[in-house]
Each structure stands twice: as C-alpha cells, then as structure tokens.
Design a protein around this motif. Structure first.
Motif, mmCIF file in Angstrom:
data_model
loop_
_atom_site.group_PDB
_atom_site.id
_atom_site.type_symbol
_atom_site.label_atom_id
_atom_site.label_comp_id
_atom_site.label_asym_id
_atom_site.label_seq_id
_atom_site.Cartn_x
_atom_site.Cartn_y
_atom_site.Cartn_z
ATOM 1 N N PRO A 4 0.940 -1.648 0.249
ATOM 2 C CA PRO A 4 0.522 0.398 0.117
ATOM 3 C C PRO A 4 0.853 1.176 -0.207
ATOM 4 O O PRO A 4 2.157 0.915 0.578
ATOM 5 C CB PRO A 4 -0.889 0.166 1.397
ATOM 6 N N SER A 5 0.204 1.994 -0.712
ATOM 7 C CA SER A 5 0.986 3.449 -0.692
ATOM 8 C C SER A 5 1.049 3.878 0.550
ATOM 9 O O SER A 5 1.859 4.596 0.921
ATOM 10 C CB SER A 5 0.866 4.694 -1.622
ATOM 11 N N THR A 6 0.488 3.912 2.012
ATOM 12 C CA THR A 6 0.666 4.400 2.929
ATOM 13 C C THR A 6 2.042 3.959 3.483
ATOM 14 O O THR A 6 2.679 4.768 4.738
ATOM 15 C CB THR A 6 -0.747 4.114 4.196
ATOM 16 N N ILE A 7 1.976 2.332 3.501
ATOM 17 C CA ILE A 7 3.438 2.151 4.276
ATOM 18 C C ILE A 7 4.569 2.743 3.186
ATOM 19 O O ILE A 7 5.570 2.866 3.940
ATOM 20 C CB ILE A 7 3.118 0.569 3.353
ATOM 21 N N TRP A 8 4.410 2.755 2.009
ATOM 22 C CA TRP A 8 5.492 3.589 1.486
ATOM 23 C C TRP A 8 5.984 4.516 1.649
ATOM 24 O O TRP A 8 7.176 5.048 1.976
ATOM 25 C CB TRP A 8 5.589 3.733 -0.031
ATOM 26 N N THR A 9 4.979 5.796 1.805
ATOM 27 C CA THR A 9 5.270 7.199 2.297
ATOM 28 C C THR A 9 5.594 6.473 3.924
ATOM 29 O O THR A 9 6.673 7.975 3.922
ATOM 30 C CB THR A 9 4.128 7.414 2.804
ATOM 31 N N LEU A 10 4.777 5.474 4.678
ATOM 32 C CA LEU A 10 5.717 5.457 5.997
ATOM 33 C C LEU A 10 6.741 5.415 6.039
ATOM 34 O O LEU A 10 8.526 5.868 6.949
ATOM 35 C CB LEU A 10 4.985 4.443 7.282
ATOM 36 N N LEU A 11 8.039 3.992 5.276
ATOM 37 C CA LEU A 11 8.848 3.782 5.016
ATOM 38 C C LEU A 11 10.175 4.981 4.380
ATOM 39 O O LEU A 11 11.113 5.341 4.957
ATOM 40 C CB LEU A 11 8.694 2.481 4.273
ATOM 41 N N ILE A 12 9.573 5.576 3.750
ATOM 42 C CA ILE A 12 10.299 7.014 3.078
ATOM 43 C C ILE A 12 10.297 7.867 4.190
ATOM 44 O O ILE A 12 11.713 8.824 4.147
ATOM 45 C CB ILE A 12 9.378 7.044 1.996
ATOM 46 N N GLY A 13 9.271 8.348 5.016
ATOM 47 C CA GLY A 13 9.244 9.495 6.534
ATOM 48 C C GLY A 13 10.094 8.474 7.273
ATOM 49 O O GLY A 13 10.756 9.894 7.215
ATOM 50 N N ILE A 14 10.352 7.245 7.183
ATOM 51 C CA ILE A 14 11.364 7.258 8.494
ATOM 52 C C ILE A 14 12.684 7.186 8.002
ATOM 53 O O ILE A 14 14.198 7.584 8.383
ATOM 54 C CB ILE A 14 11.186 5.460 8.666
ATOM 55 N N LEU A 15 12.650 6.654 6.516
ATOM 56 C CA LEU A 15 14.185 6.818 6.123
ATOM 57 C C LEU A 15 14.846 8.672 5.702
ATOM 58 O O LEU A 15 15.671 8.404 6.253
ATOM 59 C CB LEU A 15 14.200 6.527 4.495
#
Length: 339
Positions: A4-15
């Motif tokens: 899901p795009s929300t998971i990608w957004t969360l991972l990119i935000g953490i990185l």
C-alpha cells in the motif's frame, strides 16, 4: 506483492528522518568548538542543518518522482488533465514552514540569551573608563613623551562611553545566565585599526599584538576602533562582534580548548582588509601567567633602553623642533597649539 502507498510513505518518511538526523549531526562543516558558547551555537546550527536536509530531500524527491512518473510519453499529444488546486494541501505546505520558522526563531532567541545577549550584563564603570597603565614594547606605538612617568600613565586606547541621550547604545554580548552579576576573570581592551588588532591587559600593564587567554576563565573584551568599523571574529569561538569608532562594544566568553586560533576582521575595512588578522593563543593558566611575566620583563627592558637612548628626556617642543622648522612652523605657533 502490492505494498500500500501508505506503507511506502511511512518507510520513506522514516528513511528521510534518519538521513536528516545523521547528516545534521555529522556534516563536519564547523571548525573546532573552542569556547563554552560554541557548543550552544553548534546545537542551533545542527538543528537548522537537520531541518534543511529533511526539507531538501522531500522537495527534491517529490520533484524527481513527479518528473519521472508524470513525464510526457512518446507519441502522447493530448492535453494534460486540468487541476483546480487543493486547498487543504496548500494550507498544509504553508503551515508547516511557518511552524518550522517560528520554532527555529524561539530556539535562536534562547541561544542568544544563553550566550549573554539579553542579560543585564553591564560592566562596572571602574572597569571600562578608568585610565589604565600600558606598556609599550618595541615600536608598536609612536608617542612623544615629556617625562618617563608618561610611559606608565598614557592612555593609548580610544574607548568612549555610550551616548544614551543620542540613542546610541553599543552592542554587547555579556555574561551568560550562570555568570550574571559576577565580574569576569580577565579584562582585555581591544583596539582595531587599519590593519591590526592591539590588546591591552590593564591589570598587568601588558600591551601585545597577540591575544593570550587562559583556559576556563571568563574573558571580557572591551573593544573600540581607531578609524573605521572592524570586527572581532574567531570561527572556533562562534562569536563575532564589531569594533566601532567612538563606541565601546563588548564580548564576554569562556575559552575551553587549548590551541592557536586565527582572529579575523570580518568587516571590509580598506584595501588591506584581507591581511588584518592576529593570533589568539588559548593556554593553561600557568602558561598564561608565564607569558604575562615575560611581557612585563620585555617591557621594562624596552623602557630602559628608550631612557638610555634619550637620557636628557627632551620636552615635546625640543623633540619636535627639527621637524617643525622644516615645515615652516615657528616656536610661537607650536607653543600656542600646545596651550
């Protein structure tokens, strides 16, 4: 697997967050922190660097992603889909920078207060304005002296008081909150002139072209300029203060790391501005006291040599007579000027 795009957004935000924090603390852009105040300034700089890196990565990342994903495909000549704006998004990207700027402003004011920018840091009148004895080693300053006692009493530095009636208040960085109300451990009078810094230690009568400071002792620099605006700036101290003709400016700090540092004039003061610098030596208290004694001995020797060269101790009129006659100035004119 479709993430899901929300998971990608969360991972990119953490990185991005981890990258920003790491670079903000490990950028290596600042020189050695050599004063107590430097650590406060470094904390502010690192915070600003962390926020800046995060914003840069987000903005550039979105631009690169959009340029790749939404690029015009080969053979596609159709018009793009019309966009009418997104009010919540516009409010969001306006509010976030405003909050960041406000937070950094509050942090900046706090740091400025911690290094003595807002405290009641006025120094006792006796420290600033009392005439101080100065030693004159070598040929650092040329002066016509009527008697040997003048060497001990002449005031070579052009410090002047503030003029509150005219709205003139000299800028100062005073004592930190924990040192508020305390007298500094060392007072040094600093004079800037084209193109050199001169340092006078009134408590010991030392006059020097180098600034020597003991580690861990709070220093008050009482500064003025002889001609134009100069600036006292040592990058390792993270402090800068202007030297202004006719006004006293002050800088109060505590050196912490031993070493030789370069004092730079940070105000364009003339054609040789780039060559106006001096050496700041931060050393142990024992080494500092030893240097002071060496300067006092050297000063006495220089004074004795000057007296031996001119044992008759000519008056000002006698000393200037050969030069005034060449200039067509009579003794009567010189006497009137002297009076």
């Amino acid at each position: 697997m479709n993430i899901p795009s929300t998971i990608w957004t969360l991972l990119i935000g953490i990185l991005l967050t981890l990258t920003s924090f790491w670079f903000g603390q490990n950028h290596g852009l600042l020189p050695t922190a050599a004063s107590d105040e430097a650590f406060l300034v470094d904390g502010l700089f690192n915070t600003m660097m962390t926020v800046s890196v995060g914003i840069f990565l987000i903005v550039e990342g979105v631009l690169i992603f959009s340029a790749i994903k939404y690029r015009r495909r080969k053979g596609d000549d159709t018009d793009a889909e019309p966009i009418h704006g997104n009010v919540p998004l516009e409010i969001l990207w306006t509010a976030i920078p405003a909050i960041i700027v406000f937070g950094i402003s509050v942090y900046s004011f706090d740091v400025y207060n911690e290094i003595g920018g807002f405290g009641h840091h006025a120094v006792e009148e006796s420290i600033i304005s009392r005439p101080q004895a100065t030693s004159i080693p070598g040929a650092a300053i040329a002066a016509t002296l009527d008697s040997a006692s003048d060497v001990r009493n002449i005031d070579q530095l052009p410090e002047k008081q503030d003029a509150p009636g005219m709205g003139i208040v000299a800028p100062s960085l005073g004592a930190t909150p924990e040192n508020e109300g305390k007298q500094p451990d060392l007072v040094v009078k600093v004079t800037g002139l084209q193109y050199a810094f001169l340092f006078n230690y009134p408590d010991s009568g030392v006059f020097s072209g180098e600034l020597h400071l003991p580690i861990g002792k709070e220093v008050l620099l009482d500064m003025a300029a002889n001609d134009v605006i100069h600036a006292f700036w040592v990058p390792e101290f993270r402090l800068k203060q202007d030297l202004i003709p006719g006004r006293q400016t002050q800088l109060r700090f505590t050196p912490r790391v031993a070493g030789d540092y370069k004092l730079i004039c940070a105000e364009l003061c003339g054609p040789y501005h780039g060559a106006m610098n001096a050496t700041v030596v931060v050393e142990t208290l024992e080494d500092f006291n030893g240097w002071v004694k060496e300067q006092q001995v050297a000063s006495i020797e220089t004074f004795n040599q000057a007296v031996a060269v001119n044992p008759q101790q000519k008056s000002a009129d006698e000393f200037l007579a050969p030069y005034t006659s060449e200039m067509g100035i009579s003794s009567e004119m010189l006497h009137q000027i002297h009076k």
